[in-house]
Design an enzyme around this catalytic site. Structure first.
Site, PDB file in Angstrom:
ATOM      1  N   LEU A   1      36.802  40.793  35.224  1.00 24.97           N
ATOM      2  CA  LEU A   1      36.688  41.980  36.067  1.00 24.97           C
ATOM      3  C   LEU A   1      37.422  41.656  37.367  1.00 24.97           C
ATOM      4  CD1 LEU A   1      33.032  43.421  35.885  1.00 24.97           C
ATOM      5  CD2 LEU A   1      35.155  44.590  35.287  1.00 24.97           C
ATOM      6  N   ASP A   2      38.274  42.577  37.809  1.00 25.28           N
ATOM      7  CA  ASP A   2      39.019  42.356  39.050  1.00 25.28           C
ATOM      8  C   ASP A   2      38.065  42.147  40.220  1.00 25.28           C
ATOM      9  OD1 ASP A   2      41.351  42.754  37.639  1.00 25.28           O
ATOM     10  OD2 ASP A   2      41.420  44.901  38.079  1.00 25.28           O
ATOM     11  N   ILE A   3      38.587  41.556  41.270  1.00 21.46           N
ATOM     12  CA  ILE A   3      37.763  41.267  42.438  1.00 21.46           C
ATOM     13  C   ILE A   3      37.187  42.545  43.049  1.00 21.46           C
ATOM     14  CG2 ILE A   3      39.721  41.312  44.054  1.00 21.46           C
ATOM     15  CD1 ILE A   3      38.332  38.967  45.508  1.00 21.46           C
ATOM     16  N   ASP A   4      37.902  43.673  42.914  1.00 20.82           N
ATOM     17  CA  ASP A   4      37.443  44.939  43.481  1.00 20.82           C
ATOM     18  C   ASP A   4      36.642  45.765  42.484  1.00 20.82           C
ATOM     19  OD1 ASP A   4      38.733  44.460  45.936  1.00 20.82           O
ATOM     20  OD2 ASP A   4      40.642  45.141  45.099  1.00 20.82           O
ATOM     21  N   SER A   5      36.431  45.249  41.272  1.00 23.34           N
ATOM     22  CA  SER A   5      35.679  45.965  40.242  1.00 23.34           C
ATOM     23  C   SER A   5      34.262  45.413  40.143  1.00 23.34           C
ATOM     24  CB  SER A   5      36.384  45.834  38.888  1.00 23.34           C
ATOM     25  OG  SER A   5      37.706  46.348  38.953  1.00 23.34           O
TER      26      SER A   5
END
Length: 295
Positions: free
Chosen positions: A171-175
């Site tokens: 999962l992306d850092i912003d997700s």
């Protein structure tokens, strides 16, 4: 002196007694046409990876059958926990034919049953894997204090549960949302293996104006990195939120898909992997995968 190499004289003279004359190869060029050796050493031809009898490595076959991961297979073989057609095989590199029966004995099954899988509701600001660019990995949240108080699984937390625990997906850092950590190679392969077909569902908040053909393109028709994307299921949840269901996971795939149709992602949450739901698990907290839960 028979130990002294020949250094001259008539090559057609009879060979000394007790020393047979070398027989020239019929295809050898005349001596005056032979090229001097240039010091080049030709490597031996590589062995063919194919076997006429169709056999493959035992560890690879165990992975294909879903018994365990390749690393686990090598471990179990070395310990003598694997039987082929009823016979114990403990030699790494052993080969089997597709029709042979492979069994993992009770010791291996018990070792697998002790491997845990953890579900985390990842918040913004944590990376899925190793620490990078000053950001902490999400694994730092896997502490006894952060365990969900309503976890239905009665497994007692042990420090050994962190050994060999790895994220099965990103999962992306912003997700935010559902992130799986597991010690079980079978689960990791099912979720992130090259042949994985497990659905992942996301709720995605977007900004921008979607063109008339945009929704159809999001479902099927876009390419990333020169490769066509697999068909997806994309629909509107409300006026500013889309529901994505994917069977693949290219880096920042949803964000890049939205950019291709003129949308900007301002929020992304994973709510389901296969049949396992994020549910009411609070952000930053985790629980064990329940015994009856299957991806």
């Amino acid at each position: 002196d028979e130990a002294r190499p020949f250094s001259g004289g008539n090559p057609d003279a009879p060979a000394p007694a007790g020393r047979p004359r070398p027989v020239a190869r019929p295809d050898a060029p005349p001596r005056h046409e032979r090229k001097p050796w240039n010091g080049e050493v030709r490597p031996a031809p590589a062995p063919s990876p194919l076997r006429i009898d169709g056999s493959i490595r035992l560890s690879k076959r165990m992975t294909e059958l879903g018994l365990c991961s390749r690393r686990e297979a090598d471990e179990y073989i070395e310990k003598g926990w694997v039987r082929v057609d009823g016979r114990v095989v403990s030699e790494l590199g052993a080969r089997v034919k597709p029709g042979q029966t492979i069994e993992l004995d009770r010791r291996g099954q018990t070792a697998q049953e002790r491997r845990v899988t953890i579900l985390l509701n990842k918040p913004v600001g944590y990376v899925s894997g190793q620490a990078e660019d000053g950001y902490e990995p999400a694994s730092v949240l896997l502490t006894p204090e952060n365990r969900w108080a309503e976890d239905p699984n009665e497994t007692r937390w042990l420090r050994t549960h962190l050994k060999g625990l790895a994220p099965a997906g990103r999962l992306d850092i912003d997700s935010v949302g559902l992130l799986v950590f597991t010690q079980d190679g079978r689960i990791a392969r099912a979720l992130i293996g090259d042949d994985s077909d497990v659905e992942k569902e996301y709720h995605v908040r977007v900004e921008g104006r979607l063109p008339p053909e945009g929704l159809a393109l999001l479902n099927h028709g876009l390419s990333l990195d020169g490769q066509a994307l697999r068909p997806a299921k994309v629909s509107w949840l409300n006026e500013d939120q889309l529901r994505f269901v994917l069977r693949e996971g290219k880096k920042r795939q949803i964000r890049r898909m939205c950019e291709l149709v003129g949308l900007k992602v301002v929020g992304l949450k994973r709510v389901r992997i296969g049949r396992v739901l994020l549910g009411p698990l609070p952000p930053g907290q985790w629980r064990y995968l329940a015994a009856g839960e299957k991806f």
